[in-house]
Write an enzyme that holds these catalytic residues in place. Structure first.
Site, PDB file in Angstrom:
ATOM      1  N   SER A 168      54.662 -16.672  16.385  1.00 32.87           N
ATOM      2  CA  SER A 168      54.817 -16.499  17.828  1.00 32.87           C
ATOM      3  C   SER A 168      54.702 -17.865  18.506  1.00 32.87           C
ATOM      4  O   SER A 168      55.470 -18.757  18.188  1.00 32.87           O
ATOM      5  CB  SER A 168      53.792 -15.502  18.371  1.00 32.87           C
ATOM      6  OG  SER A 168      54.024 -15.253  19.736  1.00 32.87           O
ATOM      7  N   THR A 169      53.717 -18.047  19.386  1.00 32.17           N
ATOM      8  CA  THR A 169      53.594 -19.294  20.143  1.00 32.17           C
ATOM      9  C   THR A 169      53.503 -20.500  19.210  1.00 32.17           C
ATOM     10  O   THR A 169      52.634 -20.558  18.342  1.00 32.17           O
ATOM     11  CB  THR A 169      52.337 -19.258  21.034  1.00 32.17           C
ATOM     12  OG1 THR A 169      52.286 -18.015  21.722  1.00 32.17           O
ATOM     13  CG2 THR A 169      52.348 -20.402  22.034  1.00 32.17           C
ATOM     14  N   HIS A 194      58.580 -14.170  17.832  1.00 40.01           N
ATOM     15  CA  HIS A 194      58.632 -13.592  19.171  1.00 40.01           C
ATOM     16  C   HIS A 194      59.539 -14.461  20.043  1.00 40.01           C
ATOM     17  O   HIS A 194      59.221 -15.623  20.317  1.00 40.01           O
ATOM     18  CB  HIS A 194      57.235 -13.541  19.792  1.00 40.01           C
ATOM     19  CG  HIS A 194      56.282 -12.656  19.047  1.00 40.01           C
ATOM     20  ND1 HIS A 194      54.912 -12.750  19.199  1.00 40.01           N
ATOM     21  CD2 HIS A 194      56.490 -11.664  18.153  1.00 40.01           C
ATOM     22  CE1 HIS A 194      54.328 -11.845  18.432  1.00 40.01           C
ATOM     23  NE2 HIS A 194      55.263 -11.174  17.782  1.00 40.01           N
ATOM     24  N   MET A 287      49.863 -16.320  19.423  1.00 39.94           N
ATOM     25  CA  MET A 287      48.841 -15.666  20.246  1.00 39.94           C
ATOM     26  C   MET A 287      48.790 -14.184  19.903  1.00 39.94           C
ATOM     27  O   MET A 287      49.813 -13.564  19.651  1.00 39.94           O
ATOM     28  CB  MET A 287      49.222 -15.843  21.718  1.00 39.94           C
ATOM     29  CG  MET A 287      48.273 -15.212  22.692  1.00 39.94           C
ATOM     30  SD  MET A 287      46.925 -16.306  23.094  1.00 39.94           S
ATOM     31  CE  MET A 287      46.303 -15.517  24.582  1.00 39.94           C
ATOM     32  N   ASP A 290      49.545  -9.534  16.463  1.00 42.77           N
ATOM     33  CA  ASP A 290      50.728  -9.044  15.753  1.00 42.77           C
ATOM     34  C   ASP A 290      50.841  -9.696  14.379  1.00 42.77           C
ATOM     35  O   ASP A 290      50.701 -10.908  14.244  1.00 42.77           O
ATOM     36  CB  ASP A 290      51.987  -9.336  16.576  1.00 42.77           C
ATOM     37  CG  ASP A 290      53.240  -8.730  15.961  1.00 42.77           C
ATOM     38  OD1 ASP A 290      53.124  -7.682  15.295  1.00 42.77           O
ATOM     39  OD2 ASP A 290      54.319  -9.305  16.142  1.00 42.77           O
TER      40      ASP A 290
END
Length: 354
Positions: A168-169, A194, A287, A290
């Site tokens: 993600s991030t 993401h 973050m 997930d």
């Protein structure tokens, strides 16, 4: 203490909309707005913000040039505000290379309604950016790899192995670094990052140009072959199914998972179910939670799992959660993950043992 945010955008409308969005969140504080990089430079000195939102396309000095100067002189977490165009997406991924933490897409039409629709995502990404560890890109894996032929012969890796990557991030650069370390005959790969619709195709094309692998945005029903990587599209979950002796991609339009679509957990769960001990999975920077439960299911099914370590994560959230529940067999720096994946693929030998 609320997170102090400085908005930099040449559009008065975007500045006004971001002001509304930020001021409506009690965890955020808008400390200033700038119409261009020169005003932003002065406000950064005066206001010492925690996070900057930065437009890619601005007059006098474009966002990329300003970002590069900022990361050299006064590094800070930056969330890019990007146009959903081919040129805009390419600039966005360049911004990630320069050190931006994340990005938000500007809607093409209905800007006011579109931005308000993104309000939750914008606030979430600003909060994630405030937690980010700024890692100098020169400390990461190089963008040009030595030819594998110079490294001597390696055992052939069987077609039954499957690599699964979630992030993600900070993940666009982390995924690129892992893929740069993989050979052209690596096991087939599935990836969930993401990312909003419209950017995943450009991201896949960028990875395809930069790595030895054939990287594409998944369309569903594709056979997952060695040397091929399939990226979840921005509005679908990517799953894997067994079809005879083959693994194939499948796209799902199910509801978001932990507010994400695509989400890592559905992909990890599907590979655990269809490939079992043939799965080699890694969970990278990001973050939230997930991917953690899916990692645990892969490990319980006999697959190999590795989480990126805290020191090399932009945000140590998703890997931390996987470690906390026992989902990670190993915890490694980003620069060692590609080799760990390959070593596990060789260790696990041949045969479709599920």
């Amino acid at each position: 203490m609320p997170i102090k945010v400085l908005v930099v955008d040449d559009s008065a409308l975007i500045r006004a909309l971001l002001k509304e969005i930020i001021q409506a969140d009690p965890e955020l504080e808008l400390v200033g707005q700038a119409p261009d990089a020169y005003v932003a430079r002065d406000l950064i000195k005066q206001l010492n913000p925690d996070v900057l939102t930065l437009d890619v396309e601005m007059p006098r000095m474009d966002g990329l040039t300003f970002l590069e100067k900022l990361m050299r002189g006064r590094p800070m977490p930056v969330v890019m505000i990007s146009s959903l165009t081919e040129q805009g997406s390419e600039a966005t991924f360049r911004a990630m290379e320069l050190g931006a933490v994340d990005f938000v897409a500007k809607p093409k039409l209905g800007i006011r309604e579109g931005m308000q629709g993104y309000a939750e995502e914008i606030c979430y990404k600003i909060k994630a950016a405030s937690l980010a560890r700024l890692i100098p890109r020169q400390a990461q894996a190089p963008t040009v790899q030595e030819p594998l032929a110079s490294q001597g012969p390696r055992p052939i890796i069987g077609t039954e192995k499957l690599i699964a990557i979630g992030a993600s991030t900070g993940g666009t650069e982390a995924i690129k670094d892992v893929l740069l370390g993989l050979p052209a005959d690596s096991p087939g790969i599935v990836i969930t990052q993401h990312m909003p619709p419209g950017f995943t195709r450009s991201f896949a094309e960028r990875l395809n140009r930069m790595t030895r692998l054939n990287v594409v945005e998944a369309k569903g029903c594709e056979r997952i072959l060695p040397g091929h990587a399939f990226l979840a599209p921005g509005d679908k979950h990517l799953l894997v199914e067994r079809s005879g002796a083959n693994y194939v991609t499948r796209l799902s339009d199910a509801e978001p998972v932990r507010r994400h679509k695509p989400a890592v957990d559905p992909m990890f769960r599907s590979v655990a179910q269809c490939a079992g001990r043939n799965v080699i999975a890694c969970l990278l920077t990001g973050m939230g939670k997930d991917g953690a439960q899916g990692m645990l299911e892969i490990r319980q099914a006999g697959g190999y799992t590795v989480a990126q370590n805290e020191a090399t994560c932009v945000v140590y959230g998703m890997p931390r959660e996987a470690v906390a529940i026992g989902g990670a067999e190993d915890i490694l720096p980003l620069g060692e993950i590609a080799e760990a994946l390959l070593q596990q693929a060789r260790k696990r030998g041949g045969g479709n043992r599920v």
